[in-house]
Design an enzyme around this catalytic site. Structure first.
Site, PDB file in Angstrom:
ATOM      1  N   ASN A  20       0.875  -0.939  -0.019  1.00 66.88           N
ATOM      2  CA  ASN A  20      -0.123  -0.056   0.083  1.00 66.88           C
ATOM      3  C   ASN A  20       0.999   1.294   0.011  1.00 66.88           C
ATOM      4  O   ASN A  20       1.404   1.541   1.064  1.00 66.88           O
ATOM      5  CB  ASN A  20      -0.862  -0.130   1.340  1.00 66.88           C
ATOM      6  CG  ASN A  20      -1.721   1.068   1.440  1.00 66.88           C
ATOM      7  OD1 ASN A  20      -1.617   1.978   0.604  1.00 66.88           O
ATOM      8  ND2 ASN A  20      -2.422   1.376   2.453  1.00 66.88           N
ATOM      9  N   LYS A  22       0.320   4.181  -0.030  1.00 68.66           N
ATOM     10  CA  LYS A  22      -0.621   5.372   0.391  1.00 68.66           C
ATOM     11  C   LYS A  22      -0.353   6.379  -0.247  1.00 68.66           C
ATOM     12  O   LYS A  22      -0.433   6.496  -1.446  1.00 68.66           O
ATOM     13  CB  LYS A  22      -0.036   5.523   2.051  1.00 68.66           C
ATOM     14  CG  LYS A  22      -0.374   4.264   2.890  1.00 68.66           C
ATOM     15  CD  LYS A  22      -0.239   4.412   4.299  1.00 68.66           C
ATOM     16  CE  LYS A  22      -0.197   3.201   4.911  1.00 68.66           C
ATOM     17  NZ  LYS A  22      -0.208   2.963   6.407  1.00 68.66           N
ATOM     18  N   HIS A 106      -9.553   1.130   4.844  1.00 65.70           N
ATOM     19  CA  HIS A 106      -8.317   1.466   5.614  1.00 65.70           C
ATOM     20  C   HIS A 106      -8.440   2.212   6.778  1.00 65.70           C
ATOM     21  O   HIS A 106      -9.450   3.121   6.816  1.00 65.70           O
ATOM     22  CB  HIS A 106      -7.252   1.905   4.840  1.00 65.70           C
ATOM     23  CG  HIS A 106      -5.926   1.791   5.400  1.00 65.70           C
ATOM     24  ND1 HIS A 106      -5.390   2.859   6.200  1.00 65.70           N
ATOM     25  CD2 HIS A 106      -4.819   1.014   5.069  1.00 65.70           C
ATOM     26  CE1 HIS A 106      -4.256   2.504   6.387  1.00 65.70           C
ATOM     27  NE2 HIS A 106      -3.930   1.231   5.847  1.00 65.70           N
ATOM     28  N   GLU A 108      -6.952   4.475   7.926  1.00 68.63           N
ATOM     29  CA  GLU A 108      -6.891   5.857   7.729  1.00 68.63           C
ATOM     30  C   GLU A 108      -8.083   6.482   7.149  1.00 68.63           C
ATOM     31  O   GLU A 108      -8.145   7.618   7.434  1.00 68.63           O
ATOM     32  CB  GLU A 108      -5.443   6.098   6.742  1.00 68.63           C
ATOM     33  CG  GLU A 108      -4.260   5.870   7.740  1.00 68.63           C
ATOM     34  CD  GLU A 108      -2.889   5.166   6.803  1.00 68.63           C
ATOM     35  OE1 GLU A 108      -3.138   5.364   5.500  1.00 68.63           O
ATOM     36  OE2 GLU A 108      -2.259   4.903   7.636  1.00 68.63           O
ATOM     37  N   GLU A 178      -5.238  -5.039  10.546  1.00 65.11           N
ATOM     38  CA  GLU A 178      -4.239  -4.268  10.784  1.00 65.11           C
ATOM     39  C   GLU A 178      -4.677  -3.346  12.134  1.00 65.11           C
ATOM     40  O   GLU A 178      -5.440  -2.290  12.270  1.00 65.11           O
ATOM     41  CB  GLU A 178      -4.162  -2.978   9.707  1.00 65.11           C
ATOM     42  CG  GLU A 178      -3.942  -3.365   8.430  1.00 65.11           C
ATOM     43  CD  GLU A 178      -3.471  -2.367   7.314  1.00 65.11           C
ATOM     44  OE1 GLU A 178      -2.505  -2.771   6.762  1.00 65.11           O
ATOM     45  OE2 GLU A 178      -3.958  -1.383   7.293  1.00 65.11           O
ATOM     46  N   GLY A 184       2.654   2.103  11.032  1.00 64.62           N
ATOM     47  CA  GLY A 184       3.580   3.237  10.744  1.00 64.62           C
ATOM     48  C   GLY A 184       4.268   3.536  12.009  1.00 64.62           C
ATOM     49  O   GLY A 184       4.867   4.564  12.225  1.00 64.62           O
ATOM     50  N   SER A 224       3.756  -2.195  10.350  1.00 63.61           N
ATOM     51  CA  SER A 224       4.883  -2.357  10.645  1.00 63.61           C
ATOM     52  C   SER A 224       5.413  -3.868  10.285  1.00 63.61           C
ATOM     53  O   SER A 224       6.341  -4.269  10.750  1.00 63.61           O
ATOM     54  CB  SER A 224       5.393  -2.062  11.931  1.00 63.61           C
ATOM     55  OG  SER A 224       5.001  -0.846  12.268  1.00 63.61           O
ATOM     56  N   GLY A 245       2.723  -1.218   4.187  1.00 66.03           N
ATOM     57  CA  GLY A 245       3.042   0.355   4.148  1.00 66.03           C
ATOM     58  C   GLY A 245       4.587   0.539   3.701  1.00 66.03           C
ATOM     59  O   GLY A 245       4.878   0.515   2.818  1.00 66.03           O
ATOM     60  N   GLY A 246       5.067   1.466   5.006  1.00 73.00           N
ATOM     61  CA  GLY A 246       6.618   2.075   4.729  1.00 73.00           C
ATOM     62  C   GLY A 246       7.466   1.048   4.020  1.00 73.00           C
ATOM     63  O   GLY A 246       8.140   1.409   3.168  1.00 73.00           O
TER      64      GLY A 246
HETATM   65  P1  13P Z   1       3.089   0.197   7.703  1.00 73.28           P
HETATM   66  O1  13P Z   1       3.482  -1.068   6.866  1.00 73.28           O
HETATM   67  O2  13P Z   1       3.623   1.329   7.324  1.00 73.28           O
HETATM   68  O3  13P Z   1       2.705   0.101   9.295  1.00 73.28           O
HETATM   69  O4  13P Z   1       1.644   0.545   7.215  1.00 73.28           O
HETATM   70  C1  13P Z   1       0.691  -0.620   7.317  1.00 73.28           C
HETATM   71  C2  13P Z   1      -0.457  -0.339   6.551  1.00 73.28           C
HETATM   72  O5  13P Z   1      -1.289   0.544   6.939  1.00 73.28           O
HETATM   73  C3  13P Z   1      -0.845  -1.084   5.457  1.00 73.28           C
HETATM   74  O6  13P Z   1      -2.182  -0.617   4.746  1.00 73.28           O
END
Ligand code: 13P
Length: 263
Positions: A20, A22, A106, A108, A178, A184, A224, A245-246
């Protein structure tokens, strides 16, 4: 599905790891990413790989990914096909841009853009109705975990997101657990903590949609996830992949994570 035993359905459940992005990368950056990424994951056929960039990157990225085993997903959609819904993108538009998947609900989007279990459900139905595979996100925030509400929250989100679907539809989609406090933050749920919730989610699916749908549905962990913790997480019996994500933002890093997450 009835021709397979439950054991066979479980054996056929393929791991799925999705990146993702983002709100990161321009279209040209995403195209460069895809060009660098493809050779690094070439030949990997035991993990389904999906890239979910911002919507402006979808069409140009699909040109690069065409003919490869790497799938393309959006990060959101609206449930109507067209009309006066300024700023929104529909399932037919995502299909036209080359998508096969779409992330829905998600945390967010729930936190900053007002998504609810009901809008998630509308979006899931729209995605399935057009042949897109939904990746439905669920997960508790820190206060909910600390006050012992994790199961109640996840139960409400899973049941709300899947309401009104058929067992076959549920079998075909992806749920991403999640825990919001792990996104994050560098704080990963321990494999045991994650497994507990994944097992709980599979139990909800079994109760509402039957044992076969529960055996088939894939449940990703997100929060993470990194190249050095993916193996331990994904080896849990009810963890079928990751939503990253990251750690997906560089082709090398994400390819290493995927390689470490192979069966
Ligand atoms: P991180 O891997 O940056 O923690 O993000 C996870 C996420 O929200 C994937 O959708």
């Amino acid at each position: 599905m009835a021709e397979y035993t439950l054991k066979e359905i479980i054996m056929q459940r393929k791991r799925i790891i999705a990146g993702n992005f983002k709100m990161n990368k321009t279209a040209s950056e995403a195209v460069e990413y895809a060009k660098a990424f493809l050779p690094l994951v070439k030949g990997i056929d035991d993990v389904e790989i999906v890239l979910c960039p911002p919507s402006t990157c979808l069409q140009p990225m699909s040109v690069v990914l065409e003919g490869s085993a790497v799938g393309l997903g959006a990060q959101n959609l609206y449930w109507k096909d067209s009309g006066a819904f300024t700023g929104e993108i529909s399932a037919p538009m995502l299909l036209d841009a080359g998508c096969g998947y779409v992330i829905i609900g998600h945390s967010e989007r729930r936190a900053y853009f007002g998504e609810t279990d009901q809008t998630v459900n509308e979006k899931v139905k729209a995605a399935l109705g057009h042949g897109l595979t939904p990746i439905i996100c669920v997960g508790e925030v820190l206060e909910e975990r600390e006050s012992g509400e994790t199961e109640a929250v996840v139960d409400r989100q899973v049941r709300g997101g899947l309401a009104g679907l058929s067992s076959d539809q549920v079998a075909s989609l992806v749920i991403a657990y999640e825990p919001v406090w792990a996104i994050g933050t560098g704080k990963t749920a321990t494999p045991q903590m994650a497994q507990e919730v994944h097992h709980f989610i599979r139990g909800i699916v079994a109760a509402d949609f039957g044992a076969e749908a529960a055996a088939a549905v894939r449940i990703q962990y997100g929060g993470s996830m990194k190249a050095d913790n993916v193996a331990e997480l994904i080896s849990q019996p009810d963890i079928d992949g990751g939503l990253v994500g990251g750690a997906c933002l560089t082709p090398d890093g994400f390819a290493t994570l995927i390689t470490n997450g192979r069966p």
